[in-house]
Design an enzyme around this catalytic site. Sequence first.
Site, short mmCIF file in Angstrom:
data_model
loop_
_atom_site.label_atom_id
_atom_site.label_comp_id
_atom_site.label_asym_id
_atom_site.label_seq_id
_atom_site.Cartn_x
_atom_site.Cartn_y
_atom_site.Cartn_z
N ASN A 1 0.82 -0.88 -0.53
CA ASN A 1 -0.44 -0.12 0.17
C ASN A 1 1.41 0.95 0.17
OD1 ASN A 1 -0.98 2.23 1.18
ND2 ASN A 1 -3.15 0.82 1.36
N GLU B 1 -3.61 1.86 -3.46
CA GLU B 1 -3.90 3.06 -2.55
C GLU B 1 -3.46 3.89 -3.73
OE1 GLU B 1 -5.68 5.46 1.96
OE2 GLU B 1 -4.29 3.54 1.71
N ASP C 1 -3.56 -4.59 1.25
CA ASP C 1 -4.21 -3.89 1.81
C ASP C 1 -5.37 -4.81 2.76
OD1 ASP C 1 -5.20 -2.55 4.47
OD2 ASP C 1 -4.22 -0.86 3.60
N ASN D 1 -7.00 -4.79 6.21
CA ASN D 1 -7.43 -4.06 7.21
C ASN D 1 -8.06 -4.64 7.71
OD1 ASN D 1 -7.23 -0.59 6.86
ND2 ASN D 1 -8.01 -0.66 4.89
N ASP E 1 -1.44 -6.10 5.69
CA ASP E 1 -1.17 -6.26 4.71
C ASP E 1 -0.51 -8.09 4.37
OD1 ASP E 1 -0.30 -3.12 3.65
OD2 ASP E 1 0.06 -3.76 6.09
N ASP F 1 2.75 4.62 5.21
CA ASP F 1 2.52 3.76 6.01
C ASP F 1 2.71 2.89 6.10
OD1 ASP F 1 0.38 4.45 5.21
OD2 ASP F 1 -1.02 4.90 6.81
N HIS F 2 2.49 2.49 5.16
CA HIS F 2 2.96 0.39 4.96
C HIS F 2 4.04 0.41 4.47
CE1 HIS F 2 -2.23 0.21 5.48
NE2 HIS F 2 -1.41 0.98 5.18
#
Length: 258
Positions: free
Chosen positions: A7, A34, A149, A151, A220, A249-250
């Site tokens: 991501n 994303e 991802d 989530n 992930d 941030d991943h």
Amino acid sequence: MKIATWNVNSLKVRLQHVIDWLELSQTDVLCLQELKLTDDKFPRAELEAKGYRSWFAGQKTYNGVGILVREGLSVDDATVVRNIPGFDDPQQRVIAATVEGVRIISAYFPNGQAPGSDKFDYKLRWLAALHDWIAAELQQHPKLALLGDYNIAPEDRDVHDPKAWEGQNLVSPEERAEFVRLTTLGLVDAFRQFERPEKTFTWWDYRMLAFRRNAGLRIDHILLSAALAPACSACDVDRTPRKWEQPSDHAPVFAQLD
């Protein structure tokens, strides 16, 4: 074949990160989430110059998924699918392609916001539709990899502070049950096939020095079908790009298929 998921939290912002990591990691197939850009803005030419062809489903500002494939690997264009068939959804969250006989699916699961919210209800409906579609895909493609991802942090060991997260989005019983439902199709969590250090995560909030404190979540994942899992000789998280300037941030997650 080395496959990976990442991501990138805006491909426009992190295109150079993607290019640098592809060269560093020598990944053959990279699933992105994303993208946060429309199809006409996708940097196809820049990636082709680096030896990767692209398939993508973009969306302005939010969502967007893609698959990058190293030049020389065969891709059946006729099998490319965007979004979950039969599930009416304006959000661009899924793209699938068959690469060297392996069904590769890049998915950006809904965040869900909070249990009890409309967005959480949408997440559960999306997860149910994904499950049914994957079940059908496995009939056509025994060798299948679902990367993305999710989530969802499947277990407490995938959360830096389970007590603090108890009852929240990403760790709720409903979400974890849907993750388990995917595994009952015969899908295997590639990461858990190997011994890995405790507190190995893939996402860290930008705030409160979360990465430095390793206050993260493992959300992930790479799930492999029963026919493909035995070919997996390694699966790990590469934290390197998370240390770069203006990172996502991943962190990428990769698996080696022999």
